[in-house]
Design a protein around this motif. Structure first.
Motif, PDB file in Angstrom:
ATOM      1  N   VAL A   5     -17.832 -34.255  57.038  1.00 28.36           N
ATOM      2  CA  VAL A   5     -17.040 -33.415  58.163  1.00 28.36           C
ATOM      3  C   VAL A   5     -17.839 -31.802  58.104  1.00 28.36           C
ATOM      4  N   THR A  60     -21.296 -29.376  60.399  1.00 26.53           N
ATOM      5  CA  THR A  60     -21.125 -28.959  60.838  1.00 26.53           C
ATOM      6  C   THR A  60     -22.392 -27.526  60.258  1.00 26.53           C
ATOM      7  N   GLY A  97     -25.301 -28.019  61.376  1.00 29.25           N
ATOM      8  CA  GLY A  97     -25.250 -27.774  62.807  1.00 29.25           C
ATOM      9  C   GLY A  97     -25.613 -26.072  62.911  1.00 29.25           C
ATOM     10  N   TRP A 127     -22.271 -26.387  69.669  1.00 32.82           N
ATOM     11  CA  TRP A 127     -20.943 -27.060  69.335  1.00 32.82           C
ATOM     12  C   TRP A 127     -20.440 -26.608  67.867  1.00 32.82           C
ATOM     13  N   ALA A 128     -21.430 -26.811  67.592  1.00 33.11           N
ATOM     14  CA  ALA A 128     -21.651 -25.857  65.718  1.00 33.11           C
ATOM     15  C   ALA A 128     -20.284 -25.199  65.303  1.00 33.11           C
ATOM     16  N   ARG A 129     -20.048 -23.997  66.519  1.00 31.33           N
ATOM     17  CA  ARG A 129     -19.337 -22.511  66.203  1.00 31.33           C
ATOM     18  C   ARG A 129     -17.361 -22.706  65.835  1.00 31.33           C
ATOM     19  N   ALA A 141     -16.644 -25.693  66.555  1.00 27.74           N
ATOM     20  CA  ALA A 141     -16.234 -27.333  65.264  1.00 27.74           C
ATOM     21  C   ALA A 141     -15.860 -25.888  63.945  1.00 27.74           C
ATOM     22  N   GLY A 142     -16.832 -25.430  63.495  1.00 27.87           N
ATOM     23  CA  GLY A 142     -16.854 -24.718  61.661  1.00 27.87           C
ATOM     24  C   GLY A 142     -15.363 -23.979  62.280  1.00 27.87           C
ATOM     25  N   LEU A 147     -13.202 -26.122  61.361  1.00 26.84           N
ATOM     26  CA  LEU A 147     -12.682 -27.192  60.392  1.00 26.84           C
ATOM     27  C   LEU A 147     -12.958 -26.447  59.036  1.00 26.84           C
TER      28      LEU A 147
END
Length: 142
Positions: free
Chosen positions: A78, A82, A85, A92-94, A96-97, A100
């Motif tokens: 995951v 990310t 991404g 969305w990746a920022r 989520a990063g 995570l």
């Protein structure tokens, strides 16, 4: 002018910190991608053979090494996705990063008795990733 900085000639204003913001965001994406791949490899090693890692002393947060292997494998996949991404500029990746990297910080803290040096390095990487993703204002391209 607040929020802008001049070029060395003083002619063309540009947003202040934009090079740092985009560079930090790019570096955070690379770090997440590489850290995710390392997590996958850690996970495979933990799942394949329980004697790859040995625990140093007693620790409050004890899991079976196979369980740790699955945690690292899933989290690594995951995190790597990310990171990809972030490199691609996905909106969305920022967020989520950041989430995570925070989760990876906690996992690596709990992983300290098995790989103390690598866990500390991974914690430092996670702190930088969170900082870079939080301070890069509008550095992603949708």
């Amino acid at each position: 002018m607040s929020g802008t900085a001049s070029t060395p000639t003083g002619n063309t204003p540009r947003p202040a910190g934009s090079a740092w913001a985009s560079g930090g965001m790019l570096f955070a994406g690379v770090l997440m991608l590489v850290n995710g791949v390392f997590g996958v490899l850690e996970g495979i090693a933990g799942i394949a053979k329980d004697d790859v890692y040995t625990r140093l002393g007693d620790y409050v947060f004890e899991f079976n090494l196979t369980t740790w292997g699955w945690i690292h494998l899933i989290l690594g996949i995951v995190v790597a996705v990310t990171g990809w991404g972030i490199l691609k500029g996905a909106g969305w990746a920022r967020g989520a990063g950041i989430a995570l990297a925070s989760l990876a910080l906690v996992a690596n803290f709990m992983w300290l008795p098995y790989q103390p040096v690598w866990a500390l390095v991974a914690i430092a990487i996670g702190v930088f990733v969170i900082w870079a993703l939080c301070t890069a204002d509008g550095a992603t391209t949708d």
